[in-house]
Write a protein that holds these residues in place. Sequence first.
Motif, mmCIF file in Angstrom:
data_model
loop_
_atom_site.group_PDB
_atom_site.id
_atom_site.type_symbol
_atom_site.label_atom_id
_atom_site.label_comp_id
_atom_site.label_asym_id
_atom_site.label_seq_id
_atom_site.Cartn_x
_atom_site.Cartn_y
_atom_site.Cartn_z
ATOM 1 N N SER A 1 20.062 45.966 -26.143
ATOM 2 C CA SER A 1 20.104 47.276 -25.505
ATOM 3 C C SER A 1 18.940 47.466 -24.547
ATOM 4 O O SER A 1 19.091 48.027 -23.463
ATOM 5 C CB SER A 1 20.088 48.373 -26.573
ATOM 6 N N ALA A 2 17.745 46.967 -24.934
ATOM 7 C CA ALA A 2 16.565 47.115 -24.083
ATOM 8 C C ALA A 2 16.761 46.413 -22.749
ATOM 9 O O ALA A 2 16.360 46.918 -21.697
ATOM 10 C CB ALA A 2 15.337 46.554 -24.804
ATOM 11 N N THR B 1 21.003 47.987 -21.322
ATOM 12 C CA THR B 1 21.231 49.413 -21.144
ATOM 13 C C THR B 1 20.098 50.086 -20.391
ATOM 14 O O THR B 1 20.325 50.993 -19.585
ATOM 15 C CB THR B 1 21.411 50.091 -22.519
ATOM 16 N N THR B 2 18.893 49.631 -20.622
ATOM 17 C CA THR B 2 17.731 50.308 -20.039
ATOM 18 C C THR B 2 17.165 49.556 -18.849
ATOM 19 O O THR B 2 17.264 50.008 -17.704
ATOM 20 C CB THR B 2 16.640 50.486 -21.111
ATOM 21 N N GLN C 1 19.625 48.275 -15.825
ATOM 22 C CA GLN C 1 20.169 49.403 -15.078
ATOM 23 C C GLN C 1 19.095 50.061 -14.218
ATOM 24 O O GLN C 1 19.370 50.489 -13.082
ATOM 25 C CB GLN C 1 20.790 50.413 -16.037
ATOM 26 N N ASN C 2 17.863 50.121 -14.730
ATOM 27 C CA ASN C 2 16.762 50.659 -13.926
ATOM 28 C C ASN C 2 16.488 49.781 -12.713
ATOM 29 O O ASN C 2 16.205 50.282 -11.614
ATOM 30 C CB ASN C 2 15.502 50.785 -14.777
#
Length: 222
Positions: free
Chosen positions: A60-61, A64-65, A68-69
Amino acid sequence: RPHLGNFILRQIEAAGAHTTAIVLHHINDDFDTEALSSYSNIIFYPIKVPKDISKTRLFSAYCTTAFQNIVRQYGKPDLIHLHVALPLGPIAAFLSRKYNIPLVVSEHWSIYKPINWSSIRLAQKIMMRFTFRTARGITTVSEDLHNTIVNTYPFTSRIPFFHISNVVNTKIFKTSSQVRTFEKKQILHISTLDNNAKNIMGILSAIKELSEIRKDFILNII
């Protein structure tokens, strides 16, 4: 620590001369951003995570984070370049498939050797297969390593392959213009001395046999 991956940084630095490289990686300790600020065309994007983080949270790190950033801030990358198929291979493969970005895998690991392969769990072998199935290209530090990967996963023989030796900073390390002469021939071996990866005992056995025939050499080990 024996596995700092400084040659990986040199390879990224070499590629950075032709494009902008974003290095996405996770760390457990404080990250010295000032020390790496001098690298032109390289953007370091560290994710600080605890050492005991679960695989789900790590996935997820990254996906998802952090990724995407990166897409929001810099746009979608043209290429995903993964170093070593585990442990982050499944993450790189997932991002490659989700965003339709070509994946290139650079492999340095000697785990594919028959003497080491039994130490890998079945689940890990499946994840590595998934990673290579996704890859559009493979680079290895030697042709022997590529042949070992092909023997392990025969389908990889159809993936474009490039041999890229470990790189050094040629502004610092240069071939000498002077020819040095020694009384005896000098043989040099530099490694972490991991026998399973570097076959140190094989080298010593071969040197012992050679020493019984001739004495005009010295083996230096660093």
